[in-house]
Write an enzyme that holds these catalytic residues in place. Structure first.
Site: not given
Ligand code: URA
Length: 433
Positions: A83, A162, A169, A184, A188
């Site tokens: 990621h 999320d 947010r 967040s 995932k």
């Molecule tokens: N990327 C994400 O997946 N979530 C966040 O809160 C910020 C960046």
């Protein structure tokens, strides 16, 4: 059990929640019992007061378990995910996933779409004619077994907490909170069934985190929470003071990724992929150390296995695999123009976010989630930090489907490239591991 209002008041007053409190909060929100305005209040309280690592880990688990958990138990061994916190020209996944899979470590990645100045992997992939980013669970497992990799869109029923919280947010000034970002991102990955994760935290003008201190704090918390949840996590902080590679857009980035898989990519992108890939091979247990991992990756590129895995992946997801040999099959916007240097000297710096915004003005990015993007639009930089340029020399080539878009994009781009008299130090690609 505390009521929702008691939980909001507790966080407002800086108290620590229990695991039960956090689960109650998330299940109430996802079921619709807790309205957006109460979640907005709690998010702001969490933003201002912070969350402990334990609270963040409970939040992460509750979010991951708010929907369907992807089941990859049929695939043996360590399943890796990678990621990036996002940057301009960041096409690393397009190179890294097939490269690592070609060396025998399965890579399963759920990706997002781009919003604002950072592009999304899914948009880039969809510039390949026919490529599909949606997939049923069975097909996903089969593809992972057959070719060792899969990149899909996160389906609606995975981590719904999320999705709801991120949207809220976004409009309540609570995105830039380290615990909320950590929950967040990691939720995932947990829902996506990855058991080892390589996290690339970008730092610099094109990144979410503009300073080293902010990026370091995020990296440490990502690592801590990932490990609290029993995941193997490697976190690196890498440079985003200039776009990664030279291409910024969608199809132009796919084209650059293909070149990199052939061993002809730009040095920064190539180095990043080799360094991250070596860590992934160690995590995946096929290399004893990173030096060995790096050699395996270089062999795979030299022998054409990395590119062959890319082609197999594209074909498996319905795309035209001929793009690997013939990138001209990718869409490219009809009009092109070259932006030239207004003065001679050295390229001393970039406002990388500004370069991303210029690409957006050409049609390559979206301002709102619903907006359409032009997959063939974008730009290719002809100069990077440290390059000497003469007045009138090309700085970038811009591509757009409407020549009327060039003027504002060119203005934005020129304002984002600094040219000075003194040769600068090259930026350091790896800030910290
Ligand atoms: N990327 C994400 O997946 N979530 C966040 O809160 C910020 C960046």
């Amino acid at each position: 059990m505390k009521s929702i209002i008691e939980l909001i008041e507790a966080k407002r007053d800086g108290e620590e929640h229990s695991e039960e409190d956090v689960r109650h909060l998330i299940s109430s929100y996802v079921s619709g019992e807790m309205p957006d305005y109460q979640m907005a209040a709690w998010l702001m309280a969490a933003y201002l007061r912070g969350l402990s690592s334990a609270e963040t880990a409970w939040l992460t688990t509750a979010m991951a378990e708010s929907g369907r958990m992807v089941d990859l138990s049929a695939v043996p061994g360590v399943i890796l995910d990678k990621h990036s916190t996002g940057g301009v020209g960041d096409k690393t996944t397009l190179v890294l996933a097939p490269l690592v899979a070609s060396c025998g470590v399965p890579v399963a990645k759920m990706s997002g779409r781009g919003l604002g100045h950072t592009g999304g992997t899914l948009d880039k992939l969809e510039s390949i004619p026919g490529f599909s980013v949606t997939m049923e669970q069975d097909a996903l497992v089969r593809q992972l077994q057959d070719i060792g990799m899969v990149v899909t869109a996160q389906s609606e029923d995975v981590d719904p907490a999320d999705k709801k919280m991120y949207a809220l947010r976004d409009v309540t000034g609570t995105v830039r909170s380290i615990p909320l970002i950590v929950a967040s991102i990691i939720s995932k990955k947990v829902a996506g069934c990855a058991n080892a994760i390589v996290l690339d935290v970008k730092v610099g003008s094109g990144a979410f985190m503009k300073t080293e201190d902010e990026a370091r704090a995020l990296a440490h918390e990502l690592q801590r929470v990932g490990e609290l949840l029993g995941r193997k996590v490697v976190c690196v902080m890498t440079d985003m003071s200039q776009p990664l590679g030279r291409a910024v857009g969608n199809s132009v980035e796919v084209c650059e990724a293909i070149r990199t898989l052939k061993g002809q990519g730009p040095p920064d992108l190539t180095e990043l992929c080799l360094a991250l890939g070596a860590k992934m091979l160690v995590l995946g247990g096929v290399a004893d150390d990173e030096r060995i991992g790096r050699d395996l990756l270089l062999d795979s590129i030299a022998e054409g296995r990395a590119l062959a895995t890319f082609s197999a992946w594209v074909a498996a997801q319905g795309g035209d695999a001929n793009v690997a040999e013939n990138p001209a099959l990718l869409p490219l916007a009809e009009y092109a123009t070259v932006v030239t240097a207004p003065r001679g000297g050295y390229v001393t710096g970039f406002d990388a976010e500004g370069v991303g915004r210029a690409a957006m003005l050409l049609g390559a990015g979206r301002e709102t989630k619903e907006a359409d993007i032009d997959l063939g639009a974008g730009l290719v930089l002809e100069a990077k930090i440290g390059d000497a340029i003469a007045e009138g020399a090309p700085l970038a080539t811009l591509y757009a489907s409407d020549a009327g878009l060039f003027e504002s994009a060119q203005e934005r781009l020129l304002a984002s490239i600094m040219i000075g008299d003194d040769e600068p130090e090259p930026p350091v690609l790896f800030h910290e591991v």
